[in-house]
Design a protein around this motif. Structure first.
Motif, short mmCIF file in Angstrom:
data_model
loop_
_atom_site.label_atom_id
_atom_site.label_comp_id
_atom_site.label_asym_id
_atom_site.label_seq_id
_atom_site.Cartn_x
_atom_site.Cartn_y
_atom_site.Cartn_z
N HIS A 1 -73.87 -56.85 91.14
CA HIS A 1 -72.44 -56.56 91.19
C HIS A 1 -71.90 -56.59 89.77
CE1 HIS A 1 -68.18 -57.89 91.94
NE2 HIS A 1 -68.28 -56.82 92.72
N HIS A 2 -70.79 -55.91 89.52
CA HIS A 2 -70.23 -55.86 88.16
C HIS A 2 -69.85 -57.25 87.64
CE1 HIS A 2 -65.95 -56.41 89.18
NE2 HIS A 2 -66.23 -55.70 90.26
N SER A 3 -69.73 -58.23 88.54
CA SER A 3 -69.44 -59.61 88.12
C SER A 3 -70.65 -60.24 87.43
CB SER A 3 -69.08 -60.46 89.34
OG SER A 3 -70.20 -60.57 90.22
N GLY A 4 -71.81 -59.60 87.57
CA GLY A 4 -73.04 -60.13 87.00
C GLY A 4 -73.92 -60.81 88.03
N LEU A 5 -73.38 -61.05 89.24
CA LEU A 5 -74.13 -61.72 90.30
C LEU A 5 -75.05 -60.73 91.03
CD1 LEU A 5 -71.25 -63.95 91.67
CD2 LEU A 5 -73.10 -64.61 90.09
N VAL A 6 -76.15 -61.23 91.56
CA VAL A 6 -77.14 -60.39 92.24
C VAL A 6 -76.75 -60.18 93.70
CG1 VAL A 6 -79.56 -60.22 92.92
CG2 VAL A 6 -78.97 -61.21 90.73
N VAL A 7 -76.89 -58.94 94.16
CA VAL A 7 -76.64 -58.61 95.56
C VAL A 7 -77.96 -58.58 96.33
CG1 VAL A 7 -75.78 -56.82 97.13
CG2 VAL A 7 -74.59 -57.27 94.97
N ALA A 8 -79.00 -57.97 95.74
CA ALA A 8 -80.29 -57.82 96.42
C ALA A 8 -81.40 -57.60 95.41
CB ALA A 8 -80.22 -56.65 97.40
N VAL A 9 -82.63 -57.70 95.89
CA VAL A 9 -83.82 -57.47 95.06
C VAL A 9 -84.69 -56.41 95.71
CG1 VAL A 9 -83.79 -59.81 94.14
CG2 VAL A 9 -85.13 -59.33 96.18
N LEU B 1 -74.57 -55.92 105.60
CA LEU B 1 -75.06 -55.66 104.25
C LEU B 1 -76.59 -55.68 104.21
CD1 LEU B 1 -74.48 -55.43 101.13
CD2 LEU B 1 -74.55 -57.93 101.12
N TYR B 2 -77.19 -56.75 104.71
CA TYR B 2 -78.65 -56.87 104.61
C TYR B 2 -79.40 -56.02 105.63
CZ TYR B 2 -77.83 -59.85 100.75
OH TYR B 2 -77.41 -60.29 99.53
N ASP B 3 -78.75 -55.63 106.73
CA ASP B 3 -79.36 -54.65 107.63
C ASP B 3 -79.52 -53.32 106.91
OD1 ASP B 3 -79.70 -56.30 109.80
OD2 ASP B 3 -77.95 -55.56 110.91
N ARG B 4 -78.49 -52.90 106.20
CA ARG B 4 -78.57 -51.62 105.47
C ARG B 4 -79.58 -51.72 104.32
NH1 ARG B 4 -72.80 -48.50 105.18
NH2 ARG B 4 -72.13 -49.00 107.28
N LEU B 5 -79.55 -52.83 103.61
CA LEU B 5 -80.46 -52.99 102.48
C LEU B 5 -81.93 -53.01 102.95
CD1 LEU B 5 -78.43 -55.53 100.37
CD2 LEU B 5 -79.11 -53.22 99.66
N ALA B 6 -82.17 -53.55 104.12
CA ALA B 6 -83.54 -53.58 104.65
C ALA B 6 -84.09 -52.17 104.85
CB ALA B 6 -83.59 -54.37 105.96
N ASP B 7 -83.21 -51.22 105.16
CA ASP B 7 -83.64 -49.83 105.33
C ASP B 7 -84.15 -49.22 104.04
OD1 ASP B 7 -83.01 -49.87 108.02
OD2 ASP B 7 -81.04 -48.95 107.75
N ALA B 8 -83.84 -49.85 102.91
CA ALA B 8 -84.30 -49.38 101.61
C ALA B 8 -85.35 -50.33 101.01
CB ALA B 8 -83.13 -49.23 100.64
N ALA B 9 -85.91 -51.21 101.83
CA ALA B 9 -86.92 -52.18 101.36
C ALA B 9 -86.35 -53.14 100.32
CB ALA B 9 -88.17 -51.48 100.84
N CYS B 10 -85.06 -53.48 100.47
CA CYS B 10 -84.42 -54.46 99.60
C CYS B 10 -84.21 -55.75 100.40
CB CYS B 10 -83.07 -53.95 99.12
SG CYS B 10 -83.18 -52.48 98.09
N GLU B 11 -84.19 -56.87 99.67
CA GLU B 11 -84.06 -58.16 100.34
C GLU B 11 -82.96 -59.00 99.70
OE1 GLU B 11 -87.69 -60.32 100.47
OE2 GLU B 11 -88.81 -58.65 101.32
N HIS B 12 -82.58 -60.05 100.42
CA HIS B 12 -81.65 -61.04 99.90
C HIS B 12 -82.33 -61.70 98.70
CE1 HIS B 12 -79.28 -64.70 99.63
NE2 HIS B 12 -78.41 -64.15 100.47
N PRO B 13 -81.58 -61.99 97.62
CA PRO B 13 -82.22 -62.58 96.42
C PRO B 13 -82.93 -63.91 96.66
CG PRO B 13 -79.87 -62.20 96.05
CD PRO B 13 -80.19 -61.75 97.43
N VAL B 14 -82.53 -64.65 97.66
CA VAL B 14 -83.16 -65.94 97.92
C VAL B 14 -84.63 -65.78 98.34
CG1 VAL B 14 -82.62 -66.27 100.37
CG2 VAL B 14 -82.66 -68.22 98.85
N PHE B 15 -85.01 -64.60 98.83
CA PHE B 15 -86.38 -64.36 99.26
C PHE B 15 -87.27 -63.84 98.14
CE2 PHE B 15 -83.90 -63.73 103.25
CZ PHE B 15 -84.30 -64.91 103.85
N ALA B 16 -86.72 -63.66 96.96
CA ALA B 16 -87.50 -63.11 95.83
C ALA B 16 -88.45 -64.14 95.28
CB ALA B 16 -86.56 -62.61 94.75
#
Length: 108
Positions: free
Chosen positions: A49-57, A93-108
C-alpha cells in the motif's frame, strides 16, 4: 514498465526502507522485498500500500501484479490504511488475491 521509489515499512512506526516498485493500480505497489528486510525463507514479491505497509505476498512478480489488479475494484487504494481497514472486507480481499496465487503476508 516505469519504476518508482517506494517506501516499505514493517510496521507503522518502523523506519522506511526504499525499494524499486511499479504501481499497477493507483495506491498499490509491486516490489521485491528489499535485502535489508529479506529472510532467505520468505516469499520475495510484495503488493504494498502507498503507506508502505504490505497487503500480500507472491512468489512471482507477475502474480503480484495480477493480484493488485484483481483487488483494484474493492476500494480506492489511495485512501489511508485506516480508511481501508474500515471499508475492505478481509475475506473478500484474500479470496481475490488467492486467485492470483498471492497470500496474506503472515504466511510468507
Amino acid at each position: 514498465m516505469t519504476f518508482v521509489i517506494h517506501e516499505v515499512r514493517t510496521s507503522r512506526t518502523a523506519t522506511p526502507v526504499l525499494a524499486r516498485a511499479i504501481e499497477p493500480v493507483p495506491g498499490l505497489f509491486v516490489y521485491e522485498q528489499p535485502d535489508e528486510l529479506k529472510d532467505p525463507a520468505e516469499i520475495k514479491w510484495r503488493i504494498g500500500h502507498h503507506s508502505g505497509l504490505v497487503v500480500a505476498v507472491a512468489i512471482f512478480q507477475e502474480d503480484a501484479v495480477r493480484g493488485a489488479q484483481l483487488i483494484a475494484g474493492l476500494a480506492d487504494w489511495t485512501q489511508s490504511a485506516d480508511e481501508l481497514r474500515a471499508s475492505v472486507q478481509t475475506l473478500d480481499l484474500y479470496d481475490r488475491l488467492a486467485d492470483a496465487a498471492c497470500e496474506h503476508p503472515v504466511f510468507a
